[in-house]
Design a protein around this motif. Structure first.
Motif, PDB file in Angstrom:
ATOM      1  N   GLU A  98     -25.611 -35.419  -0.042  1.00  0.00           N
ATOM      2  CA  GLU A  98     -24.842 -34.187   0.105  1.00  0.00           C
ATOM      3  C   GLU A  98     -24.574 -33.591  -1.279  1.00  0.00           C
ATOM      4  N   LEU A  99     -24.292 -32.311  -1.323  1.00  0.00           N
ATOM      5  CA  LEU A  99     -23.882 -31.690  -2.572  1.00  0.00           C
ATOM      6  C   LEU A  99     -22.488 -32.175  -2.977  1.00  0.00           C
ATOM      7  N   LYS A 101     -19.571 -30.671  -5.167  1.00  0.00           N
ATOM      8  CA  LYS A 101     -19.239 -29.378  -5.769  1.00  0.00           C
ATOM      9  C   LYS A 101     -18.941 -29.487  -7.260  1.00  0.00           C
ATOM     10  N   ASP A 104     -22.284 -30.988  -9.186  1.00  0.00           N
ATOM     11  CA  ASP A 104     -23.437 -30.093  -9.111  1.00  0.00           C
ATOM     12  C   ASP A 104     -23.147 -28.751  -9.788  1.00  0.00           C
ATOM     13  N   THR A 105     -21.890 -28.333  -9.765  1.00  0.00           N
ATOM     14  CA  THR A 105     -21.517 -27.135 -10.520  1.00  0.00           C
ATOM     15  C   THR A 105     -21.732 -27.379 -12.007  1.00  0.00           C
ATOM     16  N   TRP A 119     -22.002 -22.965  -8.979  1.00  0.00           N
ATOM     17  CA  TRP A 119     -21.896 -23.620  -7.678  1.00  0.00           C
ATOM     18  C   TRP A 119     -22.787 -22.937  -6.655  1.00  0.00           C
ATOM     19  N   GLN A 120     -22.877 -21.606  -6.722  1.00  0.00           N
ATOM     20  CA  GLN A 120     -23.752 -20.891  -5.791  1.00  0.00           C
ATOM     21  C   GLN A 120     -25.205 -21.330  -5.929  1.00  0.00           C
ATOM     22  N   PHE A 123     -25.934 -24.658  -4.111  1.00  0.00           N
ATOM     23  CA  PHE A 123     -25.598 -24.407  -2.709  1.00  0.00           C
ATOM     24  C   PHE A 123     -26.655 -23.528  -2.046  1.00  0.00           C
ATOM     25  N   GLY A 124     -27.214 -22.592  -2.819  1.00  0.00           N
ATOM     26  CA  GLY A 124     -28.158 -21.641  -2.257  1.00  0.00           C
ATOM     27  C   GLY A 124     -29.615 -22.052  -2.343  1.00  0.00           C
ATOM     28  N   LYS A 125     -29.900 -23.184  -2.962  1.00  0.00           N
ATOM     29  CA  LYS A 125     -31.294 -23.618  -3.051  1.00  0.00           C
ATOM     30  C   LYS A 125     -31.826 -24.024  -1.682  1.00  0.00           C
ATOM     31  N   LYS A 127     -33.202 -26.403   0.992  1.00  0.00           N
ATOM     32  CA  LYS A 127     -32.906 -27.827   1.175  1.00  0.00           C
ATOM     33  C   LYS A 127     -33.460 -28.334   2.502  1.00  0.00           C
TER      34      LYS A 127
END
Length: 276
Positions: A98-99, A101, A104-105, A119-120, A123-125, A127
């Motif tokens: 899982e990401l 936040k 990964d940010t 963060w976007q 999250f937006g890649k 997957k």
């Protein structure tokens, strides 16, 4: 049988008769790609793993880019289980975790210098679903004939003008007149692969920091991804065009034997007649 005769025999085959070896040979011979096309298979069923034709095993964790580099340039056919992936940015792309936040940010702050955007980005890649895939089979495309499994994605590391030729025939085969690609601040190869898989369409990306260093992407090259379910139709269209015009080049009137032959359109100096 000589090389020209071999390629003519490949061109005479129907789409469904083409093997993955035929397809690899087609792009190597006519487009003059520097590296072998690579097949990528996302493994959702561990019972399928014994089918994979392997000739190497990583002794330590590698990045996804490194696995691909070994396949395209070292003729290595390898299986990458989830616990043998080194790149933390690629882990959520493949659904291996899982990401996170906070973490990964921070991993994306060096690219975007803005916490909200940082963060976007992950999250937006593109997957894969978390926990669905156990690993990834990565091998030269021709190896998939021996494995008797079909690649989910065919990966090329090529020059932009080589990509232009490949994509023109891809569009013709797919009945499309234009394409849209997906770029992210990193994840050019991992997210680039998954985006093409999820959307069932070709994708092309620049290098990212990881594919430049770990993946050894030359600065003049791009990453190209073709869905495995579409590669035979794309290659068949390429061969059809070559048969009809006499060569792979689309410059000028087309049909020249070198895909990047540079001649001035309409130039009166480039007139010649064939000597029998």
């Amino acid at each position: 049988m000589g090389l020209k005769e071999t390629m003519a025999a490949i061109a005479a085959k129907s789409k469904d008769e083409l093997t993955y070896t035929d397809i690899a040979d087609t792009y190597i011979y006519y487009v003059r790609v520097d590296f072998d096309p690579v097949g990528i298979k996302f493994c959702a069923d561990e019972a399928e793993i014994p089918k994979y034709k392997l000739n190497a095993k990583a002794k330590m964790k590698l990045t996804y880019c490194q696995y691909l580099a070994m396949a395209r340039g070292g003729h290595k056919a390898m299986y990458m289980p989830s616990n043998m992936l080194l790149c933390e940015n690629a882990e959520p792309v493949f659904g291996f975790r899982e990401l996170d936040k906070e973490k990964d940010t921070q991993r994306h702050m060096k690219y975007l210098r803005n916490e909200e955007l940082a963060w976007q980005a992950p999250f937006g890649k593109a997957k894969l679903p978390v926990g669905k895939y156990r690993g990834i089979y990565i091998a030269p495309l021709a190896t998939f004939d021996e494995s008797q499994v079909d690649p989910d994605i065919v990966f090329f590391m090529i020059l932009p003008y080589q990509a232009y030729h490949i994509l023109n025939d891809y569009m013709s085969a797919m009945g499309r007149s234009n394409l849209t690609f997906n770029h992210t601040p990193n994840g050019a190869v991992c997210s680039g692969s998954v985006w093409a898989f999820n959307n069932n369409t070709a994708n092309m990306t620049t290098m990212c920091a990881g594919s430049k260093t770990s993946g050894k992407t030359d600065m003049a090259m791009v990453n190209l991804f073709i869905p495995g379910s579409q590669i035979k139709a794309s290659a068949a269209q390429f061969l059809k065009r070559i048969t009809e015009t006499g060569g792979p080049s689309v410059l000028g009137k087309g049909g020249q034997p070198w895909p990047g032959l540079d001649v001035c359109k309409g130039c009166p100096l480039f007139k010649y007649e064939t000597i029998p």
